[in-house]
Design a protein around this motif. Sequence first.
Motif, PDB file in Angstrom:
ATOM      1  N   THR A  81     -43.902  24.483  14.530  1.00  0.00           N
ATOM      2  CA  THR A  81     -44.148  25.876  14.339  1.00  0.00           C
ATOM      3  C   THR A  81     -45.351  26.139  13.365  1.00  0.00           C
ATOM      4  O   THR A  81     -46.040  27.063  13.353  1.00  0.00           O
ATOM      5  N   THR A  82     -45.628  25.147  12.330  1.00  0.00           N
ATOM      6  CA  THR A  82     -46.362  25.534  11.579  1.00  0.00           C
ATOM      7  C   THR A  82     -47.862  25.655  12.216  1.00  0.00           C
ATOM      8  O   THR A  82     -48.881  26.292  11.818  1.00  0.00           O
ATOM      9  N   LEU A  83     -48.061  24.799  12.824  1.00  0.00           N
ATOM     10  CA  LEU A  83     -49.439  24.743  13.712  1.00  0.00           C
ATOM     11  C   LEU A  83     -49.617  25.972  14.642  1.00  0.00           C
ATOM     12  O   LEU A  83     -50.497  26.388  14.978  1.00  0.00           O
ATOM     13  N   LEU A  84     -48.397  26.376  15.259  1.00  0.00           N
ATOM     14  CA  LEU A  84     -48.398  27.497  16.033  1.00  0.00           C
ATOM     15  C   LEU A  84     -48.821  28.766  15.180  1.00  0.00           C
ATOM     16  O   LEU A  84     -49.700  29.710  15.628  1.00  0.00           O
ATOM     17  N   LYS A  85     -48.374  28.961  13.948  1.00  0.00           N
ATOM     18  CA  LYS A  85     -48.510  30.075  12.982  1.00  0.00           C
ATOM     19  C   LYS A  85     -49.925  30.091  12.866  1.00  0.00           C
ATOM     20  O   LYS A  85     -50.458  31.029  12.570  1.00  0.00           O
ATOM     21  N   LYS A  86     -50.603  28.865  12.429  1.00  0.00           N
ATOM     22  CA  LYS A  86     -52.123  28.836  12.059  1.00  0.00           C
ATOM     23  C   LYS A  86     -52.895  28.857  13.193  1.00  0.00           C
ATOM     24  O   LYS A  86     -54.205  28.488  12.992  1.00  0.00           O
ATOM     25  N   LYS A  87     -52.186  28.584  14.513  1.00  0.00           N
ATOM     26  CA  LYS A  87     -53.211  28.634  15.649  1.00  0.00           C
ATOM     27  C   LYS A  87     -54.121  27.384  15.684  1.00  0.00           C
ATOM     28  O   LYS A  87     -55.183  27.396  15.842  1.00  0.00           O
ATOM     29  N   LYS A  88     -53.352  26.306  15.226  1.00  0.00           N
ATOM     30  CA  LYS A  88     -54.128  24.895  15.253  1.00  0.00           C
ATOM     31  C   LYS A  88     -53.293  23.879  15.823  1.00  0.00           C
ATOM     32  O   LYS A  88     -53.219  22.791  15.769  1.00  0.00           O
ATOM     33  N   VAL A  89     -52.656  24.406  17.184  1.00  0.00           N
ATOM     34  CA  VAL A  89     -51.946  23.533  17.957  1.00  0.00           C
ATOM     35  C   VAL A  89     -52.885  22.435  18.605  1.00  0.00           C
ATOM     36  O   VAL A  89     -52.539  21.111  18.746  1.00  0.00           O
ATOM     37  N   ASN A  90     -54.355  22.801  18.983  1.00  0.00           N
ATOM     38  CA  ASN A  90     -54.971  21.898  19.217  1.00  0.00           C
ATOM     39  C   ASN A  90     -55.824  21.152  18.491  1.00  0.00           C
ATOM     40  O   ASN A  90     -56.810  20.269  18.533  1.00  0.00           O
ATOM     41  N   TYR A  91     -55.272  20.988  17.065  1.00  0.00           N
ATOM     42  CA  TYR A  91     -56.216  20.195  16.077  1.00  0.00           C
ATOM     43  C   TYR A  91     -55.673  18.750  16.516  1.00  0.00           C
ATOM     44  O   TYR A  91     -54.702  18.318  16.779  1.00  0.00           O
ATOM     45  N   GLY A  92     -56.875  18.156  16.373  1.00  0.00           N
ATOM     46  CA  GLY A  92     -56.611  16.504  16.704  1.00  0.00           C
ATOM     47  C   GLY A  92     -56.267  16.245  18.294  1.00  0.00           C
ATOM     48  O   GLY A  92     -55.744  15.448  18.833  1.00  0.00           O
ATOM     49  N   VAL A  93     -56.850  17.089  18.956  1.00  0.00           N
ATOM     50  CA  VAL A  93     -56.573  16.941  20.515  1.00  0.00           C
ATOM     51  C   VAL A  93     -57.833  16.793  21.227  1.00  0.00           C
ATOM     52  O   VAL A  93     -58.772  17.401  20.887  1.00  0.00           O
ATOM     53  N   LYS A  94     -57.765  15.557  22.112  1.00  0.00           N
ATOM     54  CA  LYS A  94     -59.157  15.361  22.725  1.00  0.00           C
ATOM     55  C   LYS A  94     -58.912  15.159  24.388  1.00  0.00           C
ATOM     56  O   LYS A  94     -57.691  15.340  24.732  1.00  0.00           O
ATOM     57  N   GLU A  95     -59.974  15.242  24.962  1.00  0.00           N
ATOM     58  CA  GLU A  95     -59.843  15.123  26.609  1.00  0.00           C
ATOM     59  C   GLU A  95     -60.128  13.728  27.010  1.00  0.00           C
ATOM     60  O   GLU A  95     -61.156  12.956  26.426  1.00  0.00           O
ATOM     61  N   ILE A  96     -59.199  13.307  27.960  1.00  0.00           N
ATOM     62  CA  ILE A  96     -59.470  12.065  28.324  1.00  0.00           C
ATOM     63  C   ILE A  96     -59.271  12.219  29.984  1.00  0.00           C
ATOM     64  O   ILE A  96     -59.277  13.000  30.543  1.00  0.00           O
ATOM     65  N   ASP A  97     -60.392  10.907  30.575  1.00  0.00           N
ATOM     66  CA  ASP A  97     -60.455  11.063  32.004  1.00  0.00           C
ATOM     67  C   ASP A  97     -59.419  10.071  32.593  1.00  0.00           C
ATOM     68  O   ASP A  97     -59.328   8.876  32.218  1.00  0.00           O
ATOM     69  N   ILE A  98     -58.530  10.488  33.407  1.00  0.00           N
ATOM     70  CA  ILE A  98     -57.345   9.704  34.340  1.00  0.00           C
ATOM     71  C   ILE A  98     -57.632  10.006  35.848  1.00  0.00           C
ATOM     72  O   ILE A  98     -57.277  11.234  36.235  1.00  0.00           O
TER      73      ILE A  98
END
Length: 266
Positions: free
Chosen positions: A127-144
């Motif tokens: 919930t805290t990440l949603l409120k701060k609009k930081k859901v994508n913090y520490g998220v990266k793309e990988i290739d599968i």
Amino acid sequence: MKLDSFFASYPVFTTTELKEYLKSWKSKAEKNYYLLLNYHLKQGRIIKICRSLYASVPANANPENFSPNPFLVAGKRTSDSILAYHTAQEYYGSAYSIHNVRTFITNRNIKPFEFRDIYYKPVKPPTTLLKKKKVNYGVKEIDIQGLKVRITCRERTFVDMLDRPDLSGGIEEVWRSLEMTEFLDMRVLLEYLRLLENSTTAAKVGFFLETHRKTFNVESSLLHEIEKLKPKSIHYLDRSRREKTRVSKKWNLAIPESLLELEWEE
């Protein structure tokens, strides 16, 4: 219209991706895409995983028992899917045990599902990440298999597993798995802890890193910063375990004795 090139490029695909492909070729089949799906399903060229999600069947493979890559299935389930918790740890090759559950973060209201003996579990973002609009913090793309999938980085995965042991096989599995983590960027870890604003989780992370200082080259300054985030009163490290605990006054954490003594190693 032949779809061989599409199926070859999309081992797992959504109906939206198929319609976009047909549209790019200005195909009239775009409006009747479901007819194409039904045709290729009957031909055994594709299989249906769940609503709006399909997998291409490789040549000479039996569609009755073909299993698509489960990381890819979870990562493609929704447009905002993020591989996380024990699933992310498994992808990095640092999980103590291999699970038949694939957990992914999504803000969509979808139900869990099972396919080819793998259970796919959607989880709402903190919930805290949603409120701060930081859901994508520490998220990266990988290739599968040539497709882009999103996943939490090692540092966020590390924190998330301690934050939600219930999504990571329990505290024993979490402890053993985190001990297998090869490298951590402590700046990213600390920033994520601050964003999460969960004092109990901060105490868990601080206690773990303090007991593994040599393994992760943990500096005293980092522990001092994490200590600022700890709870003001005593919190339980794991409420699911009904056993004797010892209190760490430094972290205001009630810790199961079995964890302190690593009884499972016996």
